[in-house]
Design an enzyme around this catalytic site. Sequence first.
Site, PDB file in Angstrom:
ATOM      1  CE  LYS A  14       0.508 -30.867  72.040  1.00 26.51           C
ATOM      2  NZ  LYS A  14      -0.631 -31.457  72.763  1.00 26.51           N
ATOM      3  NE  ARG A  89       3.263 -32.538  77.499  1.00 29.88           N
ATOM      4  CZ  ARG A  89       3.014 -33.137  76.334  1.00 29.88           C
ATOM      5  NH1 ARG A  89       3.902 -33.132  75.374  1.00 29.88           N
ATOM      6  NH2 ARG A  89       1.863 -33.743  76.145  1.00 29.88           N
ATOM      7  NE  ARG A 128      -4.701 -39.026  70.408  1.00 26.49           N
ATOM      8  CZ  ARG A 128      -3.980 -37.962  70.773  1.00 26.49           C
ATOM      9  NH1 ARG A 128      -3.805 -36.962  69.921  1.00 26.49           N
ATOM     10  NH2 ARG A 128      -3.439 -37.866  71.959  1.00 26.49           N
ATOM     11  NE  ARG A 134      -0.925 -41.589  72.635  1.00 28.32           N
ATOM     12  CZ  ARG A 134      -0.674 -40.288  72.574  1.00 28.32           C
ATOM     13  NH1 ARG A 134      -0.677 -39.678  71.414  1.00 28.32           N
ATOM     14  NH2 ARG A 134      -0.405 -39.614  73.665  1.00 28.32           N
ATOM     15  NE  ARG A 146      -1.922 -37.865  77.897  1.00 30.57           N
ATOM     16  CZ  ARG A 146      -2.567 -38.275  76.794  1.00 30.57           C
ATOM     17  NH1 ARG A 146      -3.562 -39.151  76.874  1.00 30.57           N
ATOM     18  NH2 ARG A 146      -2.212 -37.797  75.616  1.00 30.57           N
TER      19      ARG A 146
HETATM   20  P1  AMP Z   1       1.936 -36.174  73.590  1.00 34.57           P
HETATM   21  O1  AMP Z   1       1.921 -37.114  72.442  1.00 34.57           O
HETATM   22  O2  AMP Z   1       2.590 -34.855  73.284  1.00 34.57           O
HETATM   23  O3  AMP Z   1       0.584 -36.005  74.237  1.00 34.57           O
HETATM   24  O4  AMP Z   1       2.879 -36.836  74.708  1.00 34.57           O
HETATM   25  C1  AMP Z   1       2.573 -38.105  75.267  1.00 34.57           C
HETATM   26  C2  AMP Z   1       3.312 -38.259  76.572  1.00 34.57           C
HETATM   27  O5  AMP Z   1       4.732 -38.175  76.349  1.00 34.57           O
HETATM   28  C3  AMP Z   1       3.014 -37.182  77.625  1.00 34.57           C
HETATM   29  O6  AMP Z   1       1.841 -37.463  78.369  1.00 34.57           O
HETATM   30  C4  AMP Z   1       4.274 -37.269  78.482  1.00 34.57           C
HETATM   31  O7  AMP Z   1       4.242 -38.399  79.318  1.00 34.57           O
HETATM   32  C5  AMP Z   1       5.366 -37.514  77.432  1.00 34.57           C
HETATM   33  N1  AMP Z   1       5.929 -36.241  76.943  1.00 34.57           N
HETATM   34  C6  AMP Z   1       5.822 -35.710  75.691  1.00 34.57           C
HETATM   35  N2  AMP Z   1       6.459 -34.527  75.611  1.00 34.57           N
HETATM   36  C7  AMP Z   1       6.975 -34.294  76.840  1.00 34.57           C
HETATM   37  C8  AMP Z   1       7.699 -33.219  77.403  1.00 34.57           C
HETATM   38  N3  AMP Z   1       8.024 -32.135  76.678  1.00 34.57           N
HETATM   39  N4  AMP Z   1       8.071 -33.314  78.711  1.00 34.57           N
HETATM   40  C9  AMP Z   1       7.757 -34.399  79.440  1.00 34.57           C
HETATM   41  N5  AMP Z   1       7.038 -35.429  78.993  1.00 34.57           N
HETATM   42  C10 AMP Z   1       6.642 -35.391  77.696  1.00 34.57           C
END
Ligand code: AMP
Length: 191
Positions: A14, A89, A128, A134, A146
């Site tokens: 993404k 989400r 990654r 991370r 996740r």
């Molecule tokens: P990402 O980089 O989009 O994979 O997000 C990393 C982490 O941030 C996720 O595993 C969640 O813990 C948190 N996170 C990101 N976006 C959201 C969202 N829209 N709602 C809730 N938690 C989020």
Amino acid sequence: MINLILFGKPGSGKGTQAEFVKKKYDLIHISTGDLFRNNMSNNTDLGLLAKTYIEKGDLVPDEVTIKMLEAEVNTHPNANGFIFDGFPRTTVQAEILDQFLSTLNLSISLTIALEVDENLLIDRLISRGKDSGRADDQDRSKIQNRFNEYNKKTSPLINFYKIQNKFFKVNGVGDINDISTRIFNTIDNNI
Ligand code: AMP
């Protein structure tokens, strides 16, 4: 004006693809994951709160995430449009996003899901995680959590946007430029 949601499981590309879409259509890219990570590196109150969820691979509570997202959108009053990456989400986030956008006379144009098999994603995420450090990318049980969060809480959104004829799938496997072309074609054919 294009307001696009990019969906996809963790590691589906993404963030990478959002950057290409942003350049081509002159949009503002908002990644809630990046916003949380920025807050975490600056040790803000929001970052400290988010960290407890993110490090386990759990979603951050809706009210916290929505408040942060709205504040970010409001910092771009003259935007040509937005790419929402990793938001919404949950169904609550999607409903509130629609309401919030309508107060600005905006609406979601379309949503695109990048489809990649979970086994391939695990390899991508572990690699990654080695590069980025991370924590949530380095542990298989956190990665699995996740995926579980996505399958349980985010996948119902497919139907939410299908009902509105705004849901499209793109094959997220292959050459990065080929995937971008698939995304551009999906946007151009459906806006
Ligand atoms: P990402 O980089 O989009 O994979 O997000 C990393 C982490 O941030 C996720 O595993 C969640 O813990 C948190 N996170 C990101 N976006 C959201 C969202 N829209 N709602 C809730 N938690 C989020």
